[in-house]
Design a protein around this motif. Structure first.
Motif, PDB file in Angstrom:
ATOM      1  N   LEU A  16       0.882  -1.160   0.000  1.00 33.28           N
ATOM      2  CA  LEU A  16       0.000   0.000   0.000  1.00 33.28           C
ATOM      3  C   LEU A  16       0.921   1.212   0.000  1.00 33.28           C
ATOM      4  CD1 LEU A  16      -2.884   1.306   0.481  1.00 33.28           C
ATOM      5  CD2 LEU A  16      -2.239   1.311   2.900  1.00 33.28           C
ATOM      6  N   VAL A  17       0.719   2.128  -0.960  1.00 36.18           N
ATOM      7  CA  VAL A  17       1.589   3.297  -1.071  1.00 36.18           C
ATOM      8  C   VAL A  17       0.777   4.562  -0.873  1.00 36.18           C
ATOM      9  CG1 VAL A  17       3.302   4.505  -2.473  1.00 36.18           C
ATOM     10  CG2 VAL A  17       2.964   2.032  -2.791  1.00 36.18           C
ATOM     11  N   LEU A  18       1.073   5.299   0.196  1.00 37.51           N
ATOM     12  CA  LEU A  18       0.445   6.594   0.432  1.00 37.51           C
ATOM     13  C   LEU A  18       1.318   7.652  -0.229  1.00 37.51           C
ATOM     14  CD1 LEU A  18      -0.520   6.472   4.197  1.00 37.51           C
ATOM     15  CD2 LEU A  18      -1.973   6.137   2.225  1.00 37.51           C
ATOM     16  N   VAL A  19       0.747   8.376  -1.176  1.00 37.50           N
ATOM     17  CA  VAL A  19       1.433   9.484  -1.823  1.00 37.50           C
ATOM     18  C   VAL A  19       0.846  10.744  -1.206  1.00 37.50           C
ATOM     19  CG1 VAL A  19       1.983  10.616  -4.009  1.00 37.50           C
ATOM     20  CG2 VAL A  19       1.634   8.122  -3.937  1.00 37.50           C
ATOM     21  N   TYR A  20       1.716  11.606  -0.682  1.00 39.84           N
ATOM     22  CA  TYR A  20       1.227  12.778   0.033  1.00 39.84           C
ATOM     23  C   TYR A  20       2.202  13.943  -0.102  1.00 39.84           C
ATOM     24  CZ  TYR A  20       4.512  11.335   3.638  1.00 39.84           C
ATOM     25  OH  TYR A  20       5.647  10.992   4.304  1.00 39.84           O
ATOM     26  N   VAL A  41      -2.659   3.804  -3.675  1.00 43.13           N
ATOM     27  CA  VAL A  41      -2.095   2.814  -4.596  1.00 43.13           C
ATOM     28  C   VAL A  41      -1.862   1.518  -3.831  1.00 43.13           C
ATOM     29  CG1 VAL A  41      -0.052   2.231  -5.962  1.00 43.13           C
ATOM     30  CG2 VAL A  41      -1.017   4.543  -6.072  1.00 43.13           C
ATOM     31  N   THR A  42      -2.237   0.414  -4.434  1.00 44.47           N
ATOM     32  CA  THR A  42      -2.019  -0.892  -3.816  1.00 44.47           C
ATOM     33  C   THR A  42      -1.860  -1.946  -4.896  1.00 44.47           C
ATOM     34  OG1 THR A  42      -2.852  -2.461  -2.175  1.00 44.47           O
ATOM     35  CG2 THR A  42      -4.490  -1.400  -3.570  1.00 44.47           C
ATOM     36  N   GLU A  53      10.182  -2.836  -4.192  1.00 41.80           N
ATOM     37  CA  GLU A  53      10.056  -2.931  -5.655  1.00 41.80           C
ATOM     38  C   GLU A  53       8.590  -3.038  -6.062  1.00 41.80           C
ATOM     39  OE1 GLU A  53      14.352  -5.041  -6.687  1.00 41.80           O
ATOM     40  OE2 GLU A  53      12.623  -6.311  -6.246  1.00 41.80           O
ATOM     41  N   THR A  54       7.818  -3.795  -5.287  1.00 40.77           N
ATOM     42  CA  THR A  54       6.380  -3.894  -5.553  1.00 40.77           C
ATOM     43  C   THR A  54       5.733  -2.527  -5.438  1.00 40.77           C
ATOM     44  OG1 THR A  54       6.284  -6.171  -4.734  1.00 40.77           O
ATOM     45  CG2 THR A  54       4.199  -4.942  -4.792  1.00 40.77           C
ATOM     46  N   GLU A  58       3.972  -0.722  -8.626  1.00 49.58           N
ATOM     47  CA  GLU A  58       2.536  -0.455  -8.589  1.00 49.58           C
ATOM     48  C   GLU A  58       2.254   1.043  -8.704  1.00 49.58           C
ATOM     49  OE1 GLU A  58      -0.107  -2.343  -8.789  1.00 49.58           O
ATOM     50  OE2 GLU A  58       0.889  -4.287  -8.643  1.00 49.58           O
ATOM     51  N   LEU A  59       3.061   1.854  -8.049  1.00 45.94           N
ATOM     52  CA  LEU A  59       2.897   3.303  -8.128  1.00 45.94           C
ATOM     53  C   LEU A  59       3.036   3.774  -9.572  1.00 45.94           C
ATOM     54  CD1 LEU A  59       2.538   5.971  -6.582  1.00 45.94           C
ATOM     55  CD2 LEU A  59       5.028   6.024  -6.342  1.00 45.94           C
TER      56      LEU A  59
END
Length: 157
Positions: A16-20, A41-42, A53-54, A58-59
């Motif tokens: 799970l990627v939090l972009v902020y 993003v997940t 890397e995942t 994914e991002l």
């Protein structure tokens, strides 16, 4: 669809990627296969990938954002285990009911351009963290967003 190499099934391990932004605006994307359901993003880990890397792949795939341009994703060392929604269990090996999700962050200086794949996501929004947390359908995503003020104070991406 990421897979473990076995009949194209997804692995029950994800990032799970939090972009902020510095002022804690959070990027959310609306799922195409679950309209009106918003998330960060997940995506599932592919065989041979590290979790970082995942998260980076994914991002890039889901938003067109190159994490390297902003110093790379940061592993928050937070993980969650949750039940996979029944409508998506057929994407995983038979009998798989739970996923292990690992949280990453990416700090960007301001809302950056986003390029969505319309097969995966319908819209995106940059929202103040409190609004983003409320808008997320996933409890684990909401919990991660609620950590942002604390993470900002510690300057830990």
């Amino acid at each position: 669809m990421p897979s473990d190499g076995a009949a194209g099934r997804k692995r029950p391990v994800s990032a799970l990627v939090l972009v902020y932004t510095r002022d804690l605006r959070v990027l959310l994307i609306e799922r195409a296969d679950f309209p009106d359901h918003w998330q960060s993003v997940t995506g599932s880990q592919e065989a041979g990938e590290t979790l970082a890397e995942t998260a980076t792949r994914e991002l890039r795939e889901e938003t067109g954002i190159d994490a390297g341009a902003y110093g790379g994703v940061v592993d928050w060392h937070v993980s969650n285990r949750y039940a996979i929604f029944p409508q998506w269990r057929d994407r995983y090996p038979p009998g798989t009911t739970h996923n292990s999700e690992h949280v990453f962050g990416l700090l960007v200086p301001r809302p950056v351009p986003v390029r969505l794949d319309p097969r995966e996501h319908l819209r995106h929004a940059w929202l103040p963290w409190q609004q983003a947390a409320v808008k997320c359908f996933s409890w684990s995503n909401r919990d991660a967003i609620n950590l942002l003020p604390e993470r900002k104070q510690g300057k830990n991406g």
